[in-house]
Design an enzyme around this catalytic site. Structure first.
Site, PDB file in Angstrom:
ATOM      1  N   ASP A 137       0.843  -1.194   0.000  1.00 19.73           N
ATOM      2  CA  ASP A 137       0.000   0.000   0.000  1.00 19.73           C
ATOM      3  C   ASP A 137       0.884   1.251   0.000  1.00 19.73           C
ATOM      4  O   ASP A 137       1.989   1.219  -0.548  1.00 19.73           O
ATOM      5  CB  ASP A 137      -0.938  -0.066   1.233  1.00 19.73           C
ATOM      6  CG  ASP A 137      -2.270   0.617   0.986  1.00 19.73           C
ATOM      7  OD1 ASP A 137      -2.269   1.826   0.722  1.00 19.73           O
ATOM      8  OD2 ASP A 137      -3.317  -0.048   1.053  1.00 19.73           O
ATOM      9  N   HIS A 210      -3.773   6.051   3.434  1.00 20.08           N
ATOM     10  CA  HIS A 210      -4.448   4.843   2.941  1.00 20.08           C
ATOM     11  C   HIS A 210      -3.811   3.563   3.497  1.00 20.08           C
ATOM     12  O   HIS A 210      -4.506   2.658   3.972  1.00 20.08           O
ATOM     13  CB  HIS A 210      -4.378   4.865   1.412  1.00 20.08           C
ATOM     14  CG  HIS A 210      -5.225   3.860   0.709  1.00 20.08           C
ATOM     15  ND1 HIS A 210      -4.808   2.570   0.490  1.00 20.08           N
ATOM     16  CD2 HIS A 210      -6.454   3.951   0.143  1.00 20.08           C
ATOM     17  CE1 HIS A 210      -5.750   1.914  -0.180  1.00 20.08           C
ATOM     18  NE2 HIS A 210      -6.763   2.732  -0.404  1.00 20.08           N
ATOM     19  N   SER A 541     -11.128  -0.722  -1.026  1.00 19.54           N
ATOM     20  CA  SER A 541      -9.833  -0.672  -0.327  1.00 19.54           C
ATOM     21  C   SER A 541     -10.004  -0.961   1.156  1.00 19.54           C
ATOM     22  O   SER A 541      -9.078  -1.457   1.795  1.00 19.54           O
ATOM     23  CB  SER A 541      -9.210   0.719  -0.448  1.00 19.54           C
ATOM     24  OG  SER A 541      -8.526   0.869  -1.648  1.00 19.54           O
TER      25      SER A 541
END
Ligand SMILES: *[C@@H]1O[C@H](CO)[C@@H](O)[C@H](O)[C@H]1NC(C)=O
Ligand SMILES: *[C@@H]1O[C@H](CO)[C@@H](O)[C@H](O)[C@H]1NC(C)=O
Ligand SMILES: *[C@@H]1O[C@H](CO)[C@@H](O)[C@H](O)[C@H]1NC(C)=O
Ligand SMILES: *[C@@H]1O[C@H](CO)[C@@H](O)[C@H](O)[C@H]1NC(C)=O
Ligand SMILES: *[C@@H]1O[C@H](CO)[C@@H](O)[C@H](O)[C@H]1NC(C)=O
Length: 755
Positions: A137, A210, A541
């Site tokens: 990620d 994220h 996600s």
């Protein structure tokens, strides 16, 4: 090989970019060179020498960026298109694939999933904490409380990874929870130039948020009193609170590139992770051209379960990414939690919306209300509140209604704010229907569904002096029905192999609270200088790491299960109806969702621990599947890293892959048979089959209808689908096969698709 006939969009983009800087030179792009390892000429002592020598024959200047030996056999390098073409004709070179760009698929969850009640059911101290989840990620914010290692034992002895030093990151940033952190930037730097370390950490440090969010969702430690500005307050915890996290940073401000992703998978395999979580996706191409699918195949062979996001391209059909059958593909559903913020109009009508705005700028009294489409400076799409389209003199001091689409929702809020407006109502259009995603807007703002938006516009266009007030009501729990499939969640059918149903299942992916980076605010916008420990965001996600963490829990309870067995347990125990018996709903339509939307259903971790039977798969099964797809020897070699000869005398069928679902493709009618083998992972017992379906024109029969298992025994059955109806009746239809011994229910969805 046809890799040059269908260039990817990413290549064009690369070429354009370099064109600005090196106008005279022939443009070079990054290529991933797949080699047939067994075909190394005897004159070479080892593979590196062979690779360099064959590369030199096409280019004097090309250097090897990465060498791969686990995710694939081969290397990454930069070549002109002509050099790549030449290289591909050389003996032992299987494929020269252009670099592709992948995109990120942007505390009540454990309770919603029933994990709070069942903490005791999961193995605690010993094996539970030996499971390692690798997260590919944007990196990790190691100081997040979600990575506190209090109470965890020593790092598992199986771990072979490292905590790499880089910008603002040293080995001391890792601990017994965050056991590894690596970064992979050669691919992105080859295209965009060296990372500017004043703007972006050249290390595993997460400047985006994220990666911290996904890693803490999968395996974050328990953190009490977590919230975003008081919203969703409570205890935050990942799915597998005792599992270990290894962060592999592959996504940068410039994107996530396949050469970096493959390098990370390569390392993760060597590092000995047990689960890989990838909340990213790229174009839909055949498995032997998709680096994530190729890398995932090697991971699967090493016993690693690979969990990927299904994509946020819903609700259009055929919008899935990451559909390879050795990947677990996760769609998104809602929670039973909401963040209401009402829109009270001057005419007394009142509509519900959602918001995570928390600030002191909320106006006390109603304000003049305008539609962005009526106050733009004449630019196209003035209704979408895109940067530079609003006329400040027409919006200052007012509340603006913007339509959703094209730009980020929080970005619209920023545009409205900087034009001098005091608030925003964000309206869905047909693309999003009634699905509401809450955001931590920079100004008082709320999001409403399409129906409310249309009604509000009616008022705006008919009233001479429209006014509005937004009322923020905090966090509301117990929303029903829940879960519903998120409108953005990508949908089947599977565009690459329609006979394999995808997504596999859904998990929570709307308004999820998890850890965040301190390098950015909750909106991620440069103008947002707020800093938070936790953030609430949405996307597949977010649903992917839920399943990654749950897979780790199952792996810890059943260390000897294959990735396919773990996935089967998650899928066959997923639920498709609410407690009321009503079918799960799709927020895009307000109607019942189908297996093309939710796959096997919504994950039920407690049931998944004890599934009774599993549909297992081995590497050989997947190789047979590739033969059934008529892949050439070199395509199979590219994907599976081996010389594998399909048996010319054998009838391979895609429908015989032992997948825990049935995707029936009728080209023109007739009879289709799917054969499956069940493995008993529970006590000896007798299971009976039952079939439900909503299709009159297709007859479904299961043979045999009763299977008696000893412990660990395998038994096969065949499902026959016979179409009988007229062509008019040939519409997509759905059903379900269930095997039950009275205690376990082993459910598999059926989809009927008229190709
Ligand atoms: C470096 O990390 C610390 C946390 O240890 C953080 O406070 C700081 O802002 C970071 N600096 C940069 C330049 O990212
Ligand atoms: C790096 O970023 C800083 C801050 O944006 C900028 O001032 C500097 O010029 C950049 N350096 C390079 C080499 O581009
Ligand atoms: C709008 O409706 C909500 C929910 O029924 C209520 O809480 C709120 O007070 C109402 N606001 C107005 C101005 O009527
Ligand atoms: C505002 O925009 C709507 C939709 O485009 C249009 O129907 C309406 O006439 C406009 N109102 C004004 C005052 O321009
Ligand atoms: C593979 O080739 C066989 C024989 O030509 C054909 O019947 C089958 O449909 C093909 N399978 C796929 C998935 O294209």
């Amino acid at each position: 090989m046809s890799s040059f006939r269908k260039p990817f969009v990413a290549i064009l983009w690369v070429v354009l970019f370099l064109g600005l800087h090196e106008a005279a030179e022939p443009e070079k792009s990054t290529y991933i060179v797949h080699v047939a390892k067994s075909e190394m000429p005897e004159s070479f002592e080892h593979h590196a020498l062979w690779y360099e020598s064959s590369l030199k024959t096409v280019s004097d200047s090309a250097e090897i960026m990465y060498t791969y030996d686990n995710a694939i056999h081969g290397y990454a390098t930069r070549l002109t298109a002509e050099e790549a073409r030449l290289l591909e004709t050389q003996a032992g070179i299987l494929a020269v694939l252009p670099e592709t760009r992948y995109e990120l698929h942007t505390t009540r969850t454990p309770m919603f999933l029933g994990l709070d009640k069942s903490a005791d059911m999961f193995p605690e101290s010993s094996s539970g904490s030996d499971v390692i989840i690798g997260v590919l990620d944007t990196g990790v914010w190691p100081e997040s409380k979600s990575f506190d290692d209090t109470g965890l034992g020593p790092v598992p002895s199986t771990w072979k990874g490292a905590c790499e030093t880089g910008t603002n990151f040293t080995a001391s940033n890792c601990n017994r929870k965050l056991i590894g952190a690596r970064f992979f930037s050669k691919g992105v730097e080859a295209i965009l130039g060296p990372i500017n370390e004043t703007e972006e950490s050249r290390s595993a440090r997460d400047d985006d948020g994220h990666g911290t969010h996904t890693a803490s969702t999968a395996a974050g430690s328990v953190v009490s009193d977590a919230s975003l500005f008081g919203y969703a307050s409570g205890t935050a915890r990942g799915m597998a609170t005792r599992a270990r996290v290894a962060a592999y940073k592959v996504c940068w401000k410039g994107g996530c590139f396949s050469s970096d992703i493959l390098a990370a998978i390569e390392r993760a395999i060597l590092d000995n992770v047990n689960v890989l979580s990838l909340s990213l996706g790229g174009g839909m191409s055949d498995y032997y051209r998709d680096s994530v699918a190729i890398g995932a195949f090697s991971a699967m062979e090493n016993g690693i379960l690979v969990s990927c996001s299904a994509g946020n391209a819903g609700p259009s059909p055929y919008s899935l990414s990451n559909v390879a059958p050795w990947i677990t593909t996760v769609g998104a559903g809602t929670l039973d939690r909401d963040f209401p913020a009402y829109v009270a109009l001057g005419n007394g009508l009142n509509f519900s919306g959602v918001s995570l705005y928390r600030g002191n700028a909320v106006p006390d009294s109603p304000l003049p209300f305008v539609y962005a489409g009526n106050v733009s400076n004449g630019a196209m799409n003035g209704n979408l509140c895109i940067t530079g389209t609003l006329s400040p003199e027409k919006v200052a001091g007012k509340i603006v209604l913007c339509d959703r689409g094209l730009t980020a929702r929080v970005q619209k809020g920023s545009v409205v704010k900087s034009a001098g407006a005091l608030g925003m109502v964000l309206s869905n259009t047909a693309a999003n229907g009634e699905e509401l995603v809450a955001d931590a807007h920079l100004l008082p703002a709320t999001a409403v569904g399409q129906k409310a938006g249309d009604a509000i516009k009616k008022y705006l266009f008919s009233d001479a002096k429209p006014t509005v007030k937004i009322l923020f009501e905090g966090t509301k729990l117990g929303i029903q029905p829940s879960p519903v499939v998120a409108a953005f969640s990508s949908r089947g059918p599977n565009s690459i192999t329609p006979q394999i149903l995808k997504p596999d299942l859904i998990a929570p992916g709307v308004n999820i609270l998890a850890g965040w980076s301190k390098a950015v605010g909750p909106t991620g916008l440069p103008v947002d200088n707020r800093r938070v420990d936790f953030n609430i965001i949405s996307g597949t996600s977010m649903s992917c790491p839920h399943v990654s963490g749950l897979a780790a829990l199952i792996k810890s309870a059943h260390p000897d299960w294959s990735p396919a067995a773990v996935r089967s347990a998650l899928m066959t125990t997923a639920y498709t109806v609410y407690k009321t018996g009503e079918k799960l709903q799709d927020s895009a339509t307000g109607k019942p969702s189908t297996p093309f939307d939710h796959g096997s259903g919504h994950v039920d971790p407690v049931a998944a621990l004890n599934p009774g039977l599993v549909y297992d798969l081995t590497v050989d099964d997947y190789l047979g599947f590739l033969c059934a797809l008529n892949y050439s020897a070199s395509e199979i070699n590219t994907l599976a890293k081996r010389k594998f000869q399909c048996d010319a005398g054998k009838q391979y069928s895609v429908t015989d892959l032992n997948y825990p679902s049935f995707a029936v493709l009728f080209e023109s009618g007739g009879v289709v048979k799917h054969t499956r083998t069940l493995t008993n992972v529970g006590p000896a017992g007798t299971y009976k089959a039952s079939v439900t379906s909503d299709m009159a024109s297709v007859k479904i029969s299961v043979e045999p209808q009763v299977l008696s298992f000893k412990e660990n025994e395998k038994k096969s059955f065949t499902v026959t689908f016979s179409s009988s109806g007229s062509p008019q009746q040939r519409v997509n239809a759905f059903g379900r096969v269930e095997w039950s011994d009275g205690k376990h229910v082993v459910g598999t969805p059926i989809s009927i698709n008229w190709g």
